[in-house]
Write a protein that holds these residues in place. Structure first.
Motif, short mmCIF file in Angstrom:
data_model
loop_
_atom_site.label_atom_id
_atom_site.label_comp_id
_atom_site.label_asym_id
_atom_site.label_seq_id
_atom_site.Cartn_x
_atom_site.Cartn_y
_atom_site.Cartn_z
N LEU A 48 40.37 74.82 -4.97
CA LEU A 48 40.04 76.15 -4.45
C LEU A 48 38.56 76.24 -4.09
O LEU A 48 38.18 76.88 -3.09
CB LEU A 48 40.38 77.22 -5.50
CG LEU A 48 41.87 77.50 -5.72
CD1 LEU A 48 42.05 78.48 -6.87
CD2 LEU A 48 42.49 78.08 -4.44
N LEU A 49 37.72 75.58 -4.90
CA LEU A 49 36.28 75.65 -4.66
C LEU A 49 35.82 74.68 -3.57
O LEU A 49 34.94 75.00 -2.77
CB LEU A 49 35.53 75.37 -5.96
CG LEU A 49 35.77 76.37 -7.11
CD1 LEU A 49 35.04 75.91 -8.37
CD2 LEU A 49 35.29 77.76 -6.71
N HIS A 106 43.48 72.22 -9.45
CA HIS A 106 43.70 73.39 -8.60
C HIS A 106 42.42 74.21 -8.46
O HIS A 106 42.10 74.71 -7.38
CB HIS A 106 44.81 74.26 -9.18
CG HIS A 106 46.19 73.72 -8.93
ND1 HIS A 106 46.67 73.45 -7.66
CD2 HIS A 106 47.19 73.39 -9.78
CE1 HIS A 106 47.91 72.98 -7.74
NE2 HIS A 106 48.24 72.93 -9.02
N VAL A 107 41.67 74.33 -9.57
CA VAL A 107 40.41 75.07 -9.52
C VAL A 107 39.43 74.39 -8.58
O VAL A 107 38.79 75.04 -7.74
CB VAL A 107 39.81 75.20 -10.94
CG1 VAL A 107 38.41 75.80 -10.87
CG2 VAL A 107 40.70 76.07 -11.81
N VAL A 108 39.30 73.07 -8.70
CA VAL A 108 38.39 72.32 -7.85
C VAL A 108 38.83 72.40 -6.38
O VAL A 108 38.01 72.53 -5.47
CB VAL A 108 38.29 70.86 -8.32
CG1 VAL A 108 37.52 70.02 -7.30
CG2 VAL A 108 37.62 70.79 -9.67
N ILE A 149 45.55 72.03 -13.84
CA ILE A 149 44.84 73.31 -13.68
C ILE A 149 43.45 73.09 -13.11
O ILE A 149 43.02 73.78 -12.17
CB ILE A 149 44.78 74.05 -15.02
CG1 ILE A 149 46.19 74.46 -15.47
CG2 ILE A 149 43.87 75.28 -14.92
CD1 ILE A 149 46.25 75.05 -16.87
N LEU A 150 42.71 72.13 -13.69
CA LEU A 150 41.36 71.86 -13.21
C LEU A 150 41.36 71.36 -11.76
O LEU A 150 40.47 71.70 -10.97
CB LEU A 150 40.68 70.83 -14.12
CG LEU A 150 40.35 71.32 -15.54
CD1 LEU A 150 39.69 70.20 -16.35
CD2 LEU A 150 39.42 72.53 -15.49
#
Length: 382
Positions: free
Chosen positions: A129-130, A125-127, A122-123
């Motif tokens: 995206l950013l 994927h978040v990174v 999950i983390l």
């Protein structure tokens, strides 16, 4: 056991060589990537390390919340191993589910690992995206257009990354040495001057006394739980007690008034009635063919090796209401060495204690029912 004494006799230390190569590889990578590429790669490495650490912290907190709930749920299932013959798939199911229910360290470890993998994904994927586009370039091949100064600065950055990676290796080795101080590998690791410097000047001051104080307690807990998991495997495998074994056990212990008397009567009977199967040992040693047999096979043929003696004893003991374990590990061979072995432990209500016994060795003479210094000839699996 594996003899690693030849390592100590060499003029070089493989641990030091590994650490040097780790740093050197990072320097070369930095040189060829150039300054900007190396900086990007180094930052990306720190980001990944941060994600890993954050994932572990979140997984750790999550386990503390989830583990009690899962244990309650598993207890609510009322899992009871049926006293009938079951398939291998069902045996595996009952072993895993009851072990997760009854053994907190195993449950903690499984949930932590699953939680860590999920949270890290999950983390990531978040990174992505950013910082997706920038991070996507971190492993891009250099175009060869950077200057010599850029290569030098890249090498310098690479050396920093190399030291960080080397410290990570030292940290892993430090944990191993702390957890297993008596391992044959530990003295060799500690003989590396590079390891000593990193462990004493960086890792040890950072961790303080936490690892030194907690690790031995944790190690003993892991050893005990691992032994219990092995025991659970045989409990499930031999849950069904055949009628002929149960009848024999009751007849043998008819004059036993206490748990200890019953346990001793069964110990003497198994040790004197079952003959050691040297052909089975020879078949395995020469052809690597293992002749698997059930306690009923051992009872009917009156032949077996140590694990067969122990499993038969366990079934007979349970048939008369005794709590018993099958223990695996190493046994003294009488010639200065140790070899794979199995024995039992039985619970005596009179003394409120578990006592060891070795029915395999009963026929060799001497008393192997809870003798003094039993642990000097028998070493549990770790």
């Amino acid at each position: 056991m594996t003899d690693i004494s030849w390592l100590s006799s060499t003029s070089f230390n493989l641990i030091s060589i590994l650490l040097v190569l780790t740093i050197a590889a990072s320097v070369f990578q930095g040189f060829f990537r150039g300054g900007s590429g190396s900086a990007r790669h180094f930052v990306a490495m720190l980001v990944e390390a941060g994600i890993a650490i954050l994932s572990m912290l979140l997984a750790w907190k999550g386990v503390q919340l989830v583990s009690p709930w899962i244990q309650t749920w598993l207890k609510g299932l009322n899992l009871q191993v049926p006293a009938v013959e079951i398939s291998s798939l069902k045996q595996a199911y009952y072993t895993v589910m009851t072990s997760l229910r009854d053994f907190p360290l195993l449950r903690f470890g499984v949930i932590f690992l699953l939680g860590y993998v999920v949270i890290k994904q999950i983390l990531n994927h978040v990174v992505d995206l950013l910082l997706g586009r920038w991070l996507a370039e971190r492993y891009a091949m250099p175009n060869g257009s950077h200057s010599f100064l850029s290569s030098v600065s890249g090498g310098a950055i690479g050396s920093i990354a190399g030291f960080v990676r080397a410290l990570m290796v030292i940290a892993v080795l430090f944990i191993y040495v702390t957890l297993f101080p008596h391992s044959m590998v530990t003295p060799y690791i500690e003989s590396s001057h590079m390891y000593q410097k990193g462990a004493k000047e960086v890792i040890s001051p950072f961790t303080g006394d936490f690892i030194a104080e907690k690790a031995p307690v944790f190690t003993r807990a892991v050893e005990q739980e691992f032994s219990n998991i092995l025991q659970r495997k045989y409990e499930v495998l031999d849950a069904k007690i055949p009628n002929n074994i149960a009848d024999a056990a009751r007849e043998i212990t008819v004059n036993g008034k206490t748990d200890e008397e019953k346990a001793k009567l069964l110990y003497t009977w198994v040790g004197s009635r079952v003959q050691y199967d040297w052909d089975k040992v020879k078949l395995y040693e020469e052809q690597r063919i293992w002749k698997e047999q059930t306690p009923e096979d051992t009872f009917n043929t009156r032949e077996g090796v140590c694990i067969d003696y122990s499993r038969l004893y366990a079934q007979m003991a349970r048939a008369v209401g005794l709590e018993v374990k099958v223990v695996t590990g190493l046994g003294y061979d009488g010639q200065g060495g140790y070899g794979p072995h199995a024995w039992n432990e039985v619970y005596l209500k009179e003394t409120n204690s578990w006592v060891p016994l070795d029915s395999t060795w009963e026929s060799s003479g001497g008393n192997w029912f809870n003798p003094p210094n039993f642990d000097q000839t028998h070493v549990r699996d770790v």
